[in-house]
Design an enzyme around this catalytic site. Structure first.
Site, PDB file in Angstrom:
ATOM      1  N   ARG A   1      -7.090 -29.699  27.974  1.00 31.45           N
ATOM      2  CA  ARG A   1      -7.164 -29.548  29.434  1.00 31.45           C
ATOM      3  C   ARG A   1      -5.941 -30.163  30.111  1.00 31.45           C
ATOM      4  O   ARG A   1      -5.407 -29.616  31.083  1.00 31.45           O
ATOM      5  CB  ARG A   1      -8.441 -30.190  29.972  1.00 31.45           C
ATOM      6  CG  ARG A   1      -9.702 -29.402  29.633  1.00 31.45           C
ATOM      7  CD  ARG A   1     -10.899 -29.991  30.353  1.00 31.45           C
ATOM      8  NE  ARG A   1     -12.116 -29.227  30.069  1.00 31.45           N
ATOM      9  CZ  ARG A   1     -13.324 -29.508  30.581  1.00 31.45           C
ATOM     10  NH1 ARG A   1     -13.447 -30.546  31.407  1.00 31.45           N
ATOM     11  NH2 ARG A   1     -14.362 -28.775  30.272  1.00 31.45           N
TER      12      ARG A   1
ATOM     13  N   CYS B   1      -7.072  23.347  -5.340  1.00 25.59           N
ATOM     14  CA  CYS B   1      -6.816  22.449  -4.220  1.00 25.59           C
ATOM     15  C   CYS B   1      -7.936  22.569  -3.193  1.00 25.59           C
ATOM     16  O   CYS B   1      -8.281  23.690  -2.792  1.00 25.59           O
ATOM     17  CB  CYS B   1      -5.475  22.806  -3.574  1.00 25.59           C
ATOM     18  SG  CYS B   1      -5.148  21.932  -2.016  1.00 25.59           S
TER      19      CYS B   1
ATOM     20  N   CYS C   1      -1.017  20.107  -5.997  1.00 26.97           N
ATOM     21  CA  CYS C   1      -1.161  21.449  -5.444  1.00 26.97           C
ATOM     22  C   CYS C   1       0.244  22.026  -5.313  1.00 26.97           C
ATOM     23  O   CYS C   1       1.082  21.457  -4.595  1.00 26.97           O
ATOM     24  CB  CYS C   1      -1.845  21.412  -4.085  1.00 26.97           C
ATOM     25  SG  CYS C   1      -1.750  22.990  -3.198  1.00 26.97           S
TER      26      CYS C   1
ATOM     27  N   GLU D   1       7.112 -16.562   7.612  1.00 29.28           N
ATOM     28  CA  GLU D   1       6.020 -15.608   7.428  1.00 29.28           C
ATOM     29  C   GLU D   1       5.073 -15.706   8.615  1.00 29.28           C
ATOM     30  O   GLU D   1       4.532 -16.778   8.916  1.00 29.28           O
ATOM     31  CB  GLU D   1       5.268 -15.912   6.134  1.00 29.28           C
ATOM     32  CG  GLU D   1       4.352 -14.811   5.675  1.00 29.28           C
ATOM     33  CD  GLU D   1       5.043 -13.803   4.766  1.00 29.28           C
ATOM     34  OE1 GLU D   1       4.355 -12.892   4.269  1.00 29.28           O
ATOM     35  OE2 GLU D   1       6.258 -13.931   4.557  1.00 29.28           O
TER      36      GLU D   1
ATOM     37  N   CYS E   1      -6.492  24.487   0.081  1.00 33.26           N
ATOM     38  CA  CYS E   1      -6.012  25.877   0.115  1.00 33.26           C
ATOM     39  C   CYS E   1      -6.489  26.718  -1.067  1.00 33.26           C
ATOM     40  O   CYS E   1      -6.140  27.904  -1.156  1.00 33.26           O
ATOM     41  CB  CYS E   1      -4.489  25.904   0.186  1.00 33.26           C
ATOM     42  SG  CYS E   1      -3.672  25.283  -1.300  1.00 33.26           S
TER      43      CYS E   1
ATOM     44  N   LEU F   1      10.956 -10.425  -4.218  1.00 31.74           N
ATOM     45  CA  LEU F   1      10.900 -11.304  -5.382  1.00 31.74           C
ATOM     46  C   LEU F   1      10.350 -10.548  -6.576  1.00 31.74           C
ATOM     47  O   LEU F   1       9.442  -9.723  -6.436  1.00 31.74           O
ATOM     48  CB  LEU F   1       9.991 -12.507  -5.104  1.00 31.74           C
ATOM     49  CG  LEU F   1      10.448 -13.532  -4.073  1.00 31.74           C
ATOM     50  CD1 LEU F   1       9.392 -14.620  -3.947  1.00 31.74           C
ATOM     51  CD2 LEU F   1      11.778 -14.139  -4.450  1.00 31.74           C
TER      52      LEU F   1
ATOM     53  N   LYS G   1       2.546 -18.420  -1.784  1.00 25.53           N
ATOM     54  CA  LYS G   1       3.080 -17.113  -1.404  1.00 25.53           C
ATOM     55  C   LYS G   1       2.185 -16.578  -0.278  1.00 25.53           C
ATOM     56  O   LYS G   1       1.073 -16.120  -0.518  1.00 25.53           O
ATOM     57  CB  LYS G   1       3.087 -16.143  -2.585  1.00 25.53           C
ATOM     58  CG  LYS G   1       3.726 -14.797  -2.259  1.00 25.53           C
ATOM     59  CD  LYS G   1       3.756 -13.896  -3.481  1.00 25.53           C
ATOM     60  CE  LYS G   1       4.439 -12.575  -3.138  1.00 25.53           C
ATOM     61  NZ  LYS G   1       3.700 -11.818  -2.107  1.00 25.53           N
TER      62      LYS G   1
ATOM     63  N   ARG H   1      11.217  -7.871   8.304  1.00 25.07           N
ATOM     64  CA  ARG H   1      12.028  -7.696   7.100  1.00 25.07           C
ATOM     65  C   ARG H   1      12.541  -6.263   6.958  1.00 25.07           C
ATOM     66  O   ARG H   1      13.676  -6.033   6.562  1.00 25.07           O
ATOM     67  CB  ARG H   1      11.223  -8.067   5.853  1.00 25.07           C
ATOM     68  CG  ARG H   1      12.027  -7.881   4.566  1.00 25.07           C
ATOM     69  CD  ARG H   1      11.243  -8.265   3.317  1.00 25.07           C
ATOM     70  NE  ARG H   1      12.047  -7.992   2.150  1.00 25.07           N
ATOM     71  CZ  ARG H   1      12.109  -6.824   1.522  1.00 25.07           C
ATOM     72  NH1 ARG H   1      11.388  -5.811   1.960  1.00 25.07           N
ATOM     73  NH2 ARG H   1      12.884  -6.645   0.462  1.00 25.07           N
TER      74      ARG H   1
END
Length: 691
Positions: free
Chosen positions: A61, A428, A444, A198, A431, A109, A141, A162
């Site tokens: 506060r 497929c 396909c 990160e 189609c 990496l 990591k 990145r």
């Protein structure tokens, strides 16, 4: 207490501050300016105590009262500054995210979840260093979004994702709102500092944010990483400011301060106001590094942030320089991954998805199950061979893992009531063309004649890396296809504003803008057109190589496999894929229709020898054109554009926010450095103009 943690001297708003302020209209401008400066200093100190040291000295506060007072003063007397803590509330919404060059490569990496691979990494390191004793810096990591942040004279300048490691999205205004990213460094900071960190969403914040989304009727984020990534790419910084993002910093990309070890960062960064994890540890050998990883795995669920492994880094930076890097990854660091989390559930259905390149991917629809805090209701089965390996059928109880802690996979059948297994379709589903097999994969072969491939091809055609058609995203394409206005790529160029305004959500302005954008692409550069066609195995780099080599679309389209293989990076597999794409009957029909509306522009040539024998390297951003365009211009005129400075380099072109390493290498090899204006002048001497 470290000197950088000492409170500002004689600041009224640090310890037990009085928040009963006098009315603003009774202040002179000089008094308001002085009070605002004192408040900024105090708030930066409190931010550091709270977000970096996790040791606040005032209550929430009281902090809010100080913050509100500063906002009031800045508004009343127009005292806002770039580094003011009030800038964290967000700025003007952006129209798009620009792409910027990194000051130094942000490499990936090498990684594995096997201890034997970590030991092999250690063996290679010792072999390369002639058996020298080394120690490893071990760190979590983080499972978030990698970020570059640049400071000059201690002041926050920019931030970028990145991206591809060389370039990323400019998220300067979004990152400015994250409280753990200081706007002004503390202590004795370097003149230039580019750091890697990160961005993540803490677990507690993630759960609360998802609860709020559900209460508003919105879909929850799948996991904290997706939440962080989606938030950071918001165009409105005020939206980012409302979400609970934080950052851990863990390496230096460029700096005017030399460090002997990587672990020194864990002392220096907090002194400068940069937040670090308290889980980092220096160990003496690989056995201790593996033990660190196992211990962190055991404590993983206790952390308030997601991690998916540990990073082992050779601590001595001189040793790292001797080890060097590949184009993709450093040889002095290794990510030892955690095993994926695993749970069990029942397969309720299997559907087959058709990808843009025709690849068929079976997907299992599951009874929802929580895996690592994420509710999973579908999982990839990858290909028909994977179904065969599992012996899977609808109704089976299966083990689910989040591969890489993100993508769910079915890893085993636990219980099956069926004697057989799921039969992969022979045609497929989109189609009904007979499916073709290539090893474990199914495809396909209908190409652009397949409705599923066609819709995705249209989506890809409009993306930034292809034709970059603003205003035509995934939802827009689906709407155009569903309405019957667009059946293939050529139909895009017959759209009118009247067609679009008849659709829900389209106004006159947005309709006219899209028609204008499409008109802009009627004479595309050949490389962009080749990319946009979505030829299998052909990305932006290969498309550029093909365009440079063959110069015209007709030549690329007619090239034999043998001719294609004379192009750099085009081997037998890629050459076969290109030929099959251009020989497929359905593709031929679509491309012929498309060429009635557009004219791919041949690669420009100017004789090709003006810069013959000269090698250029670029660092930093250019104003007159992009760095990629400058490199292409050099190559079009007989020169070479390489990525690193060596004794064979003739010129290093230095733009804004340049990398220090390339400049140091240029000095070492006595390579001439040119500003952008000097480059323009040099090209002008050779009769070459930058468009």
């Amino acid at each position: 207490m470290d000197a950088s943690e000492q409170p500002p001297a004689d600041n009224l708003y640090v310890t037990d501050p009085d928040t009963d302020f006098e009315p603003v209209d009774e202040l002179t401008e000089a008094a308001a300016r002085e009070q605002a400066a004192t408040l900024r200093e105090a708030l930066r100190y409190h931010d550091h105590r709270y977000y970096v040291l996790a040791d606040p000295v005032i209550g929430d506060r009281t902090y809010d009262a100080l913050f509100s007072r500063l906002e009031t003063l800045e508004a009343a007397f127009e005292l806002d500054t770039e580094t003011s803590p009030t800038r964290r509330v967000g700025g003007v919404p952006l129209s798009e995210l620009e792409t910027v060059d990194h000051v130094a490569p942000m490499r990936s990496l090498d990684q594995s979840g096997e201890a034997s691979d970590a030991r092999e990494f250690d063996r290679r390191v010792h072999e390369a260093l002639d058996g020298d004793e080394i120690s490893y810096l071990c760190e979590p990591k983080f499972d978030g979004l990698s970020l570059e942040v640049v400071y000059e004279d201690g002041v926050y300048q920019r931030a970028a994702t990145r991206g591809d490691g060389q370039q990323g999205d400019d998220v300067t205004e979004q990152v400015r709102t994250i409280p753990s990213v200081p706007q002004q460094l503390r202590g004795e900071f370097p003149d230039v500092l580019a750091v890697r960190g990160e961005v993540y969403m803490p677990r507690e914040g993630f759960q609360q944010h998802n609860r709020e989304r559900v209460e508003r009727g919105e879909d929850p984020f799948a996991n904290p990483r997706n939440a962080a990534a989606g938030t950071l790419r918001q165009l409105d910084p005020s939206v980012v400011a409302e979400r609970p993002l934080s950052v851990f910093f863990f390496s230096v990309l460029e700096s005017t301060v030399e460090l002997e070890t990587h672990s020194e960062l864990y002392d220096r960064f907090p002194e400068w106001g940069l937040r670090v994890t308290d889980e980092a540890e220096v160990v003496a050998d690989i056995d201790e590094a593996l033990a660190y990883r196992d211990d962190l795995l055991d404590r993983r669920e206790e952390l308030n942030y997601e991690i998916d492994g540990t990073v082992l880094t050779v601590d001595d930076r001189n040793a790292c320089d001797r080890l060097g890097s590949t184009a993709r990854a450093p040889r002095w660091a290794f990510a030892y991954k955690f095993p994926a989390r695993s749970e069990q559930t029942t397969v309720r259905d299997i559907v087959v998805q058709v990808g843009r390149t025709g690849r068929l991917t079976p997907v299992a629809l599951l009874d929802p199950v929580e895996v690592g805090g994420v509710t999973v209701s579908r999982a990839s089965l990858h290909n028909p061979a994977e179904i065969d390996r599992l012996g899977l059928d609808v109704g089976d109880v299966v083990a689910i893992e989040r591969a890489g802690d993100v993508i769910p996979d079915v890893t085993a059948v636990i219980d099956s009531e069926h004697a057989g297994q799921y039969s992969f379709p022979e045609v497929c589903p989109a189609c009904e063309t007979t499916i073709e097999r290539d090893g474990p994969m199914a495809f396909c072969p209908a190409g652009l004649g397949c409705p599923a491939q066609r819709e995705q091809a249209i989506q890809y055609y409009a993306t930034r890396e292809a034709m970059d058609i603003e205003g035509l995203g995934e939802e827009g394409v689906a709407q155009l296809v569903d309405s019957g206005l667009v059946d293939d790529l050529a139909d895009l160029y017959q759209l009118t504003a009247a067609d679009l305004t008849g659709l829900e959500g389209w106004g006159e302005t947005s309709a006219e803008n899209l028609v204008s954008e499409l008109g802009r692409t009627r004479e595309p550069p050949l490389a962009d057109f080749l990319t946009a066609l979505g030829v299998p195995e052909v990305g932006t780099t290969t498309a550029r190589e093909l365009a440079t080599h063959f110069e015209t679309f007709a030549a690329v389209r007619a090239a034999s496999e043998e001719e294609l293989q004379t192009v750099p990076d085009v081997g037998p597999k890629v050459a076969t894929a290109i030929r099959e794409f251009f020989e497929t009957e359905e593709n031929i029909a679509v491309i012929d229709r498309l060429l009635d509306h557009i004219d791919p522009q041949p690669v420009e040539t100017t004789g090709g020898d003006e810069l013959d024998g000269l090698t250029f390297v670029f660092t930093g951003s250019l104003d007159t054109c992009t760095r990629s365009e400058a490199q292409e211009l050099v190559e079009r005129n007989g020169g070479a554009a390489t990525s690193s400075v060596s004794g064979n380099t003739d010129y290093l072109i230095v733009g804004s926010n340049p990398g220090q390493r390339k400049r140091d290498n240029a000095a070492e090899h006595n390579v001439a450095t040119l500003s952008e204006d000097e480059l323009v002048a040099l090209l002008d001497q050779h009769g070459i103009a930058i468009d």
